[in-house]
Design an enzyme around this catalytic site. Structure first.
Site, mmCIF file in Angstrom:
data_model
loop_
_atom_site.group_PDB
_atom_site.id
_atom_site.type_symbol
_atom_site.label_atom_id
_atom_site.label_comp_id
_atom_site.label_asym_id
_atom_site.label_seq_id
_atom_site.Cartn_x
_atom_site.Cartn_y
_atom_site.Cartn_z
ATOM 1 N N ASP A 121 11.021 9.441 -1.184
ATOM 2 C CA ASP A 121 9.989 10.419 -1.522
ATOM 3 C C ASP A 121 10.083 11.613 -0.568
ATOM 4 O O ASP A 121 10.098 11.430 0.668
ATOM 5 C CB ASP A 121 8.605 9.775 -1.401
ATOM 6 C CG ASP A 121 8.493 8.521 -2.260
ATOM 7 O OD1 ASP A 121 7.959 8.600 -3.363
ATOM 8 O OD2 ASP A 121 8.978 7.451 -1.805
ATOM 9 N N ASP A 154 -14.664 5.354 -4.848
ATOM 10 C CA ASP A 154 -14.637 6.637 -4.149
ATOM 11 C C ASP A 154 -15.090 7.741 -5.094
ATOM 12 O O ASP A 154 -15.953 7.514 -5.961
ATOM 13 C CB ASP A 154 -13.210 6.893 -3.637
ATOM 14 C CG ASP A 154 -13.200 7.655 -2.329
ATOM 15 O OD1 ASP A 154 -13.492 8.852 -2.360
ATOM 16 O OD2 ASP A 154 -12.871 7.054 -1.284
ATOM 17 N N PRO A 162 1.311 12.916 -10.902
ATOM 18 C CA PRO A 162 2.620 12.276 -11.116
ATOM 19 C C PRO A 162 2.918 11.143 -10.140
ATOM 20 O O PRO A 162 3.774 10.311 -10.434
ATOM 21 C CB PRO A 162 3.608 13.442 -10.937
ATOM 22 C CG PRO A 162 2.865 14.470 -10.154
ATOM 23 C CD PRO A 162 1.429 14.351 -10.579
ATOM 24 N N ASP A 163 2.246 11.094 -9.005
ATOM 25 C CA ASP A 163 2.471 10.017 -8.038
ATOM 26 C C ASP A 163 1.470 8.880 -8.189
ATOM 27 O O ASP A 163 1.521 7.902 -7.433
ATOM 28 C CB ASP A 163 2.392 10.581 -6.610
ATOM 29 C CG ASP A 163 3.654 10.304 -5.808
ATOM 30 O OD1 ASP A 163 4.600 9.718 -6.370
ATOM 31 O OD2 ASP A 163 3.698 10.651 -4.617
ATOM 32 N N ASP A 173 -16.471 5.381 -14.366
ATOM 33 C CA ASP A 173 -17.193 6.453 -13.676
ATOM 34 C C ASP A 173 -18.674 6.084 -13.669
ATOM 35 O O ASP A 173 -19.352 6.132 -14.699
ATOM 36 C CB ASP A 173 -16.971 7.779 -14.412
ATOM 37 C CG ASP A 173 -17.584 8.959 -13.669
ATOM 38 O OD1 ASP A 173 -18.502 8.742 -12.857
ATOM 39 O OD2 ASP A 173 -17.136 10.096 -13.928
ATOM 40 N N ASP A 178 -19.246 6.752 -17.662
ATOM 41 C CA ASP A 178 -18.228 6.723 -18.714
ATOM 42 C C ASP A 178 -16.981 6.049 -18.162
ATOM 43 O O ASP A 178 -16.961 5.592 -17.017
ATOM 44 C CB ASP A 178 -17.918 8.135 -19.239
ATOM 45 C CG ASP A 178 -17.427 9.084 -18.157
ATOM 46 O OD1 ASP A 178 -16.626 8.643 -17.291
ATOM 47 O OD2 ASP A 178 -17.843 10.258 -18.161
ATOM 48 N N HIS A 187 -11.213 13.525 -2.445
ATOM 49 C CA HIS A 187 -11.174 12.447 -1.445
ATOM 50 C C HIS A 187 -10.585 11.159 -2.022
ATOM 51 O O HIS A 187 -9.704 10.528 -1.426
ATOM 52 C CB HIS A 187 -12.599 12.205 -0.940
ATOM 53 C CG HIS A 187 -12.706 11.199 0.161
ATOM 54 N ND1 HIS A 187 -12.940 9.867 -0.065
ATOM 55 C CD2 HIS A 187 -12.621 11.344 1.504
ATOM 56 C CE1 HIS A 187 -13.005 9.216 1.081
ATOM 57 N NE2 HIS A 187 -12.807 10.098 2.070
ATOM 58 N N ASN A 201 10.499 7.039 -5.736
ATOM 59 C CA ASN A 201 10.707 7.606 -7.065
ATOM 60 C C ASN A 201 11.137 9.066 -7.006
ATOM 61 O O ASN A 201 11.143 9.764 -8.015
ATOM 62 C CB ASN A 201 9.432 7.481 -7.913
ATOM 63 C CG ASN A 201 8.238 8.203 -7.285
ATOM 64 O OD1 ASN A 201 8.278 8.575 -6.111
ATOM 65 N ND2 ASN A 201 7.183 8.392 -8.063
ATOM 66 N N ASN A 279 -17.059 8.546 10.975
ATOM 67 C CA ASN A 279 -16.422 9.613 11.748
ATOM 68 C C ASN A 279 -17.356 10.282 12.745
ATOM 69 O O ASN A 279 -17.084 11.397 13.195
ATOM 70 C CB ASN A 279 -15.892 10.692 10.790
ATOM 71 C CG ASN A 279 -14.814 10.140 9.875
ATOM 72 O OD1 ASN A 279 -14.185 9.137 10.178
ATOM 73 N ND2 ASN A 279 -14.607 10.806 8.742
ATOM 74 N N VAL A 302 -16.880 -7.965 5.534
ATOM 75 C CA VAL A 302 -16.204 -6.672 5.385
ATOM 76 C C VAL A 302 -15.220 -6.506 6.539
ATOM 77 O O VAL A 302 -15.558 -6.774 7.698
ATOM 78 C CB VAL A 302 -17.211 -5.505 5.371
ATOM 79 C CG1 VAL A 302 -16.487 -4.165 5.406
ATOM 80 C CG2 VAL A 302 -18.094 -5.592 4.131
ATOM 81 N N ASP A 325 -13.263 -4.326 13.300
ATOM 82 C CA ASP A 325 -12.297 -5.419 13.183
ATOM 83 C C ASP A 325 -10.863 -4.987 13.440
ATOM 84 O O ASP A 325 -10.066 -5.739 14.003
ATOM 85 C CB ASP A 325 -12.366 -6.029 11.783
ATOM 86 C CG ASP A 325 -13.706 -6.688 11.504
ATOM 87 O OD1 ASP A 325 -14.128 -7.523 12.319
ATOM 88 O OD2 ASP A 325 -14.325 -6.363 10.479
ATOM 89 N N SER A 370 -11.618 7.268 6.710
ATOM 90 C CA SER A 370 -11.338 7.127 5.278
ATOM 91 C C SER A 370 -9.848 6.971 5.031
ATOM 92 O O SER A 370 -9.421 6.233 4.136
ATOM 93 C CB SER A 370 -11.833 8.359 4.517
ATOM 94 O OG SER A 370 -13.205 8.305 4.285
#
Length: 869
Positions: A121, A154, A162-163, A173, A178, A187, A201, A279, A302, A325, A370
């Site tokens: 890539d 998210d 394309p990736d 959503d 929907d 993000h 690829n 953050n 978590v 963690d 993130s």
């Protein structure tokens, strides 16, 4: 356990995980001290050494002793020796040996590893994080599986990127309610590319888990904010629709029981929930307080992720706490497109981050916990692609245990257990190579010997299996631990086979080694002094029984050196009655036999026999055409008035039959049964008795001829006892196993069942979900190769669920369906044809397996070998 603080949950979760304005980096805090782990370059305690041609064996041995070296093995078809050396002195001793005039070279046993896999890539050169966490090394082992799904909860994903487009599953959503979770912020697209962008690829960037699928779930609006209710719904939607990993690169400072409940349910269903720490390490315009506890990172079940920078220290913004963690690269930006950030996919169209803040479309650099979180999610997906049976806790534990410990030793608030190391985590799941099992030295054949094998890179321990057959049917684990040798003591008589496999830190086992065998011989019996105070010609020779002995061989000689020994007896008894012995001093010694395994001779005992008053006759056989009709004639003995003729089925006359007593020196046999018949005669008179004559053998075929008819004659069924074939000596000679811990060889039974003979029998089954067997080695006599035993089936079950099986070595010879229709209500005989195994040592296994309902029983008793079915 993570601390919970009951707080009022606001309906709006502000997106604190990625900066919401042009990045301005605060002054970098001083990095905490850290250590850099190093991989072992060679096998500890091993050297490869080549001696010069012509160096004598004694000179080599002196060199070995000088440096405390021990030979492990010679390399295949070569003159290089693999030697064991004291660990920690490998390089020192290699240097000294290389300077030795008798040595060509000496070097450590270096470890070679698979080459890293570098994707093509074009944006990969901007992805420094992959190098830091060892992604190429992990990819050299696995690039992931399409069976593993990462839910990215998210701001949605660019569904046409394309990736990413080829990696997406149907999502939802929750903001617009929907099924088109398109990204309006940017993000979520960035996070998804880090976790699992299409890789190798020739397009864009490399994702952490090349093969994993992405499940896009939109819960954040165009400005990066979302509701507790939507996030909680998305977590439930994710695990109920097959998500293995749930990535939550979002958070807020409010505890929600509803979200905790959803996470608990996801964890119970087998999903790993991964969330960003936040953050707000420092106060700024986006952070109203310093290091507030952020959720969902602080929830139970978590995996909470902190961020590191390009220098492998915690990022200036990365939050900390006891609930932290693990850490992963999150980058640090001082300006737009700063290469110290994390490079990943961005939407191909205008979104909030591109229009309001000026980030680029298609691909760009961002920073934050993130960005650190999807590296961890992608690593979890790689781990699951190697071993889908792992639990979420096991995956989390593996990530933590293989991390590079960057802060204070052990878990700390800034890094948790450390920064992820993908190569080490995945290599832990890769099965280690097969060790080489060394030849087992046991020259004296005793019950104690050492089994050794070569060390293997990445092995946390070794499992050594022991079996009485080369097929390793029902083996036992002789050793399970970190050492490369084990001392075996108290091993029973027989030929024992060993194989070993390496096991890594994740309890992943490699291939089995080569197989080595060792013979444990029967001990020498102890002879009892012969009691014969009157020097009579009849006395008993006795010896101690030996554990593992199938039979004994007793020899006699006229000299204590046994230069011309004669076999007097071979059999299972530990005593032999001598009668009619000629005058002189006679010496005896005995040894134990275990099939083809022959033990050492005992010490000798002797007795003196007075000269007989009469000489022994000489016996002759006439008309011996094997038809069962023949004449025995013997020489007359001076002074004899009576002759006694004995007949025996074995040459040792252990249970002879007197067939004639009288004054005649001739005896005619008619209609003798087929087999080998042995005869001896002695004379008697007023002066006393003679010794026995030298025995003569007559062979009779299995056919007799009658006028006009040729009939098969049915010979008597000869039998060979199987030591403890009736279980009356408990576990002697037998190995027994029950998965439920039951007593397999028993003397009390269910219902009306009693032992067929004696009071002991094998009881297999007897419980639900049982796996039980009895097993032992046997020598199949060529003359009596039919195995007969008695069995009893008792079961209330339907057929097709519970089974009994009989194996010779690994070959299934008989199956019993343990069910009501096959109940015997009594002992029934079974005979198995083992002629194909004549004179061979085999392993007999009889087993029973039952399911979870209606208990079945299989009883076995009184095993014996027969000459015919």
């Amino acid at each position: 356990m993570k601390n919970h603080r009951a707080m009022v949950w606001l309906m709006l979760i502000s997106l604190l995980i990625t900066t919401g304005m042009a990045p301005v980096r605060a002054a970098r805090e001083e990095a905490l001290p850290r250590t850099t782990p190093t991989d072992t370059a060679f096998v500890p305690g091993e050297l490869l050494v080549r001696f010069k041609a012509g160096v004598t064996a004694s000179a080599r041995q002196l060199t070995l002793e000088k440096y405390t070296l021990h030979t492990i093995r010679s390399l295949y078809n070569g003159d290089v020796q693999l030697l064991r050396v004291p660990e920690g002195r490998e390089l020192e001793i290699a240097t000294a040996l290389s300077a030795d005039p008798d040595v060509v070279y000496a070097e450590p046993n270096y470890i070679y590893r698979a080459f890293d896999l570098i994707p093509d890539d074009p944006g990969y050169s901007n992805q420094w994080a992959h190098t830091v966490i060892g992604s190429p090394g992990a990819w050299g082992i696995t690039t992931g599986s399409s069976d593993i799904v990462i839910a990215v909860i998210d701001s949605g994903v660019d569904l046409t990127h394309p990736d990413l487009a080829g990696k997406l599953l149907g999502g939802h959503d929750f903001v617009d309610d929907d099924n088109t979770p398109s990204d309006e912020n940017g993000h979520g697209t960035h996070v998804a590319g880090i976790a699992a962008a299409s890789t190798n690829n020739g397009v864009g960037v490399a994702g952490m888990a090349w093969g994993a699928k992405i499940m896009p779930l939109r819960v954040l609006d165009s400005k990066g904010s979302g509701l507790n209710s939507d996030i909680t719904d998305a977590i439930t939607w994710a695990y109920q629709n097959g998500a293995d990993v749930i990535n939550l690169s979002l958070g807020g400072p409010y505890y929600s029981q509803a979200m905790q409940d959803a996470i608990n349910a996801a964890h119970a269903a087998g999903s790993l929930v991964v969330a960003a720490m936040g953050n707000c390490r420092l106060s700024n315009s986006s952070c109203t307080s310093v290091n507030p506890t952020q959720y969902p990172a602080a929830f139970e079940h978590v995996l909470a992720v902190a961020a590191t920078d390009r220098g492998d220290s915690y990022a200036y913004y990365s939050q900390y706490g006891e609930h932290c963690d693990i850490a992963a690269p999150g980058g640090e930006l001082e300006f737009y497109q700063d290469p110290d950030g994390i490079y990943s996919t961005m939407p191909t169209y205008a979104v909030y981050l591109t229009t309001y803040y000026g980030y680029k479309n298609n691909y760009d650099f961002l920073q934050g916990t993130s960005q650190a979180t999807p590296y961890v999610s992608g690593l979890a997906a790689l781990i699951w692609s190697m071993n889908p049976t792992l639990t979420p806790d096991a995956v989390q534990s593996l990530i933590e245990q293989t991390a590079d410990d960057l802060g204070p030793k052990g878990k700390d608030p800034d890094y948790g257990w450390g920064r992820i190391n993908a190569q080490r985590a995945i290599a832990t799941l890769k099965p280690p190579a097969a060790p080489t099992l060394n030849a087992i030295a046991n020259v004296d054949g005793d019950h104690t010997y050492t089994v050794t094998w070569s060390a293997v890179a990445d092995a946390a321990g070794y499992r050594l299996e022991e079996s009485s057959s080369t097929t390793f049917n029902a083996p036992i684990i002789r050793y399970d631990g970190p050492n490369t040798q084990v001392l075996v003591t108290g091993r029973e008589v027989g030929v024992w086979y060993y194989r070993v496999r390496a096991v890594n830190a994740a309890d992943i086992a490699g291939e089995w080694s080569n197989v080595q065998s060792v013979a444990v011989l029967p001990e020498a019996p102890v002879m009892t002094p012969i009691a014969n105070p009157t020097n009579a010609d009849a006395y008993t020779v006795q010896w101690s029984a030996v554990s593992g002995a199938y039979s004994y061989e007793l020899v006699q000689d006229a000299t204590s050196t046994f230069t011309g020994p004669v076999i007097r007896y071979i059999g299972a008894a530990a005593a032999y009655n001598v009668t009619g012995q000629p005058g002189g001093t006679w010496y005896y010694r005995v040894r134990a036999l275990h099939g083809p395994l022959v033990g050492s001779w005992s010490t000798a005992v002797s007795t003196t026999v007075a000269a007989a008053p009469l000489s022994a006759p000489t016996i002759t056989v006439f008309s011996d055409d094997r038809d069962g009709n023949y004449t025995l004639d013997w020489s007359d003995v001076s002074g004899a008035t009576v002759y006694t003729l004995e007949e025996s089925l074995n040459p040792y006359f252990t249970n002879p039959l007197i067939v004639y007593t009288g004054a005649q020196s001739i005896y005619t046999v008619t209609g003798q049964a087929g087999g080998q018949w042995h005869y001896r005669v002695r004379a008697g008179g007023p002066a006393g008795r003679s010794p026995w004559s030298i025995p003569q053998t007559v062979i009779v075929t299995s056919y007799i001829h009658l006028p006009l008819v040729l009939k098969n004659y049915i010979p008597p069924i000869l039998t060979t006892e199987i030591p403890n074939g009736g279980f009356e000596s408990g576990l002697t000679h037998w190995t027994a196993y029950s998965a439920k811990g039951r007593v397999v060889i028993a003397n009390t039974f269910t219902g009306t069942v009693t032992a067929h003979g004696g009071i002991w029998a094998a009881w297999l089954g007897g419980d639900n979900k049982e796996q039980a067997y009895i097993q032992r080695p046997l020598v199949v006599p060529a003359g009596t190769p039919y195995l007969r035993y008695w069995y009893w089936i008792d079961s209330p079950d339907s057929c097709g669920f519970d089974f009994g099986k009989v194996y010779i070595n690994n070959t299934l010879l008989k199956t019993y369906d343990l069910c009501s229709a096959n109940k015997t209500n009594k002992w029934v005989t079974e005979t198995l044809d083992l002629r194909a195994y004549g004179n061979l040592t085999v392993t007999l296994s009889i087993s029973a397996t039952t399911d979870s309902s209606l208990i079945s029983h299989l009883f076995i008793d009184d095993l014996i070998f027969k000459s015919a079915p």
